[in-house]
Write an enzyme that holds these catalytic residues in place. Structure first.
Site, PDB file in Angstrom:
ATOM      1  N   ASP A  37       0.203  15.145 -15.703  1.00  0.00           N
ATOM      2  CA  ASP A  37      -0.741  15.629 -14.604  1.00  0.00           C
ATOM      3  C   ASP A  37      -1.694  14.729 -14.048  1.00  0.00           C
ATOM      4  OD1 ASP A  37       0.181  18.237 -15.736  1.00  0.00           O
ATOM      5  OD2 ASP A  37      -1.650  18.284 -17.079  1.00  0.00           O
TER       6      ASP A  37
ATOM      7  N   GLU B   7       1.492  26.337 -10.725  1.00  0.00           N
ATOM      8  CA  GLU B   7       0.467  25.946 -11.240  1.00  0.00           C
ATOM      9  C   GLU B   7       0.179  24.729 -10.615  1.00  0.00           C
ATOM     10  OE1 GLU B   7       0.696  25.772 -15.538  1.00  0.00           O
ATOM     11  OE2 GLU B   7       2.045  23.966 -15.365  1.00  0.00           O
TER      12      GLU B   7
END
Length: 501
Positions: free
Chosen positions: A32, A198
């Site tokens: 991420d 997401e």
């Protein structure tokens, strides 16, 4: 944390800037990733999950060669206890903000914010902005067409087999509270998205707001992650998903790409995101990649087959060496968020205080390739606890070798249960060198030497460590100390040598 002289281990192979030979710009377990620009310098961070300190800080002058310079949190925020996910770095009006996800004590996952006057910190935590009953993750700040500031985030409905709405809600300029009402932008509705969407990263270009987002399963050997794009002429919608999604999927040496941040450089657009190396897979974790994209004539996002910046990636050393000469551990060392180690560096040695439970106390380093050798020299005269070297998944899963007063033990910790695999008596000596050798990321061999040269193996066959990595993390290798809190293990060095896969 103060940096000591430290070489970051990396095995860089092909440097051709094509999808089929694409190098990681931040090799190792950096899921991420987020990036922002401050002045002429790019700053990045990434998920640390249940490893601490939380959120590594890296800087670069060119987006492709990165140096670790610290961590955002060296002390736990008062409200949170674990799962430090998805930091989003932004800079505005002379302040640096990090929007991050963590688990609230006694609660669920929340999106919180911290700020600093400089990208290297120190960061002041402002606490949670939103924490829904199902959990809230992946915060991203965005201004609408009138300049009003919003927080974008995902409701973690997939944790209870529900849809995953992407929400937007106004936020005050101090970034300390949400205001007004939240509004849904979109949710997982396309077949390729599976049970979730997401990791939204937004930018505005031309007539549109663009949301580059991830869908499907992020992690593990069965991951299905891919990247899509949606657009809207107003931040609050209506949002339209691209009919040809996903725009980024498995290719070349990499699989399950997603959850990144867009950045502009010299008029060109790039996406810093993560993916698994197909060879080393979960054992080295989700590594940070960079890919250039452009905007099509009909107003969509298209990733380019080549990213010319990758031609500037410099081969990195294949050896990591720490002789513990400083006053504190360098920034590459990590430990469990649940087990704060007690240590000191003195006279060129690491003195690690022992802990009695399971794998004991430990400090560890990321692994960056599937094949490597690690050695450490133990000062037996000063060590009063069991000093060891281990491959570590988490607090309940590890595989290692430890030195007792008169023996060397090979042990396995699986699901919290510790088993001694073999014990070999050893002669008295002032020091002892332990060696760990990894093959294919999960096959481990252990040996020891009383003279630093001639190694004695502890097993005839490698031990399978397939069970080691948790679903969202990769294997670390590190030093351990088992015993009572009044005991210690003393290490003179730590050397990790990567070899070709």
């Amino acid at each position: 944390m103060k940096r000591t002289q430290f070489l970051l281990t990396c095995l860089t192979t092909a440097l051709a800037a094509t999808a089929w030979a694409q190098p990681a710009v931040i090799p190792g377990d950096y899921p991420d990733p987020s990036v922002t620009k401050v002045g002429n310098t790019y700053w990045a961070s990434a998920t640390s999950s249940n490893w601490f300190p939380a959120y590594p800080l890296l800087k670069s002058n060119d987006l492709v060669n990165w140096q670790t310079v610290g961590n955002i949190f060296t002390k736990l925020p008062d409200w949170a206890d674990y799962y430090f996910w998805a930091p989003e770095l932004t800079q505005e009006r002379g302040k640096i903000y990090v929007y991050y996800t963590a688990h609230k004590k006694g609660g669920n996952l929340c999106v919180a914010v911290a700020s600093a006057d400089r990208p290297e910190g120190p960061y002041r935590d402002h606490g949670p902005l939103v924490g829904q009953p199902y959990g809230s993750i992946d915060g991203f700040p965005m201004r609408d067409e009138s300049g009003k500031l919003y927080l974008i985030w995902k409701e973690d409905g997939n944790s209870i087999r529900q849809p995953t709405p992407i929400w937007a809600q106004p936020m005050n300029e101090e970034r300390t509270a949400l205001t007004g009402e939240k509004q849904e932008l979109f949710r997982n509705t396309a077949p390729w998205e599976g049970n979730l969407v997401e990791g939204v990263s937004m930018l505005r270009h031309g007539d549109y707001f663009y949301a580059i987002y991830a869908g499907a399963g992020c992690c593990g050997t069965g991951c299905t992650y891919a990247t899509g794009v949606a657009r809207a002429k107003s931040l609050l919608g209506p949002w339209e998903k691209y009919a040809q999604n996903p725009i980024l999927a498995d290719e070349g040496a990499w699989r399950c790409p997603g959850h990144g941040t867009t950045i502009e450089k010299a008029g060109k657009f790039y996406f810093l995101y993560h993916a698994y190396d197909k060879q080393t897979n979960v054992y080295t974790g989700r590594q940070a990649l960079l890919k250039e994209f452009t905007f099509t004539a009909d107003g969509w996002v298209r990733f380019l087959p080549e990213t010319t910046l990758l031609g500037n990636v410099k081969p990195a050393p294949t050896t990591l060496t720490d002789s513990f000469k400083g006053k504190t551990l360098s920034d590459g060392w990590q430990w469990s968020v649940f087990k704060q180690p007690v240590y000191r560096l003195r006279s060129g040695a690491l003195h690690l205080t022992a802990q009695p439970a399971k794998g004991g106390s430990s400090v560890a380093q990321r692994t960056l390739t599937g094949n490597y050798t690690v050695t450490t020299t133990i000062n037996r005269k000063r060590s009063t606890g069991q000093a060891g070297l281990a491959a570590i998944g988490d607090d309940d899963n590890a595989l290692g070798v430890s030195v007792t007063d008169r023996a060397v033990q090979l042990w396995k910790l699986e699901r919290g249960q510790k088993t001694i695999l073999t014990t070999q008596p050893i002669p008295r000596s002032k020091s002892l060198t332990l060696r760990l050798t990894a093959q294919q990321g999960h096959l481990f061999s252990f040996a020891y030497a009383t003279n630093g040269k001639t190694y004695q193996p502890l097993a005839t066959q490698p031990v399978d460590g397939t069970y080691l990595p948790p679903w969202d993390r990769a294997v670390r290798v590190g030093l351990t100390a088992v015993g009572n809190p009044d005991q210690q293990a003393v290490f003179s060095d730590f050397v990790l040598q990567a070899t070709p896969f």
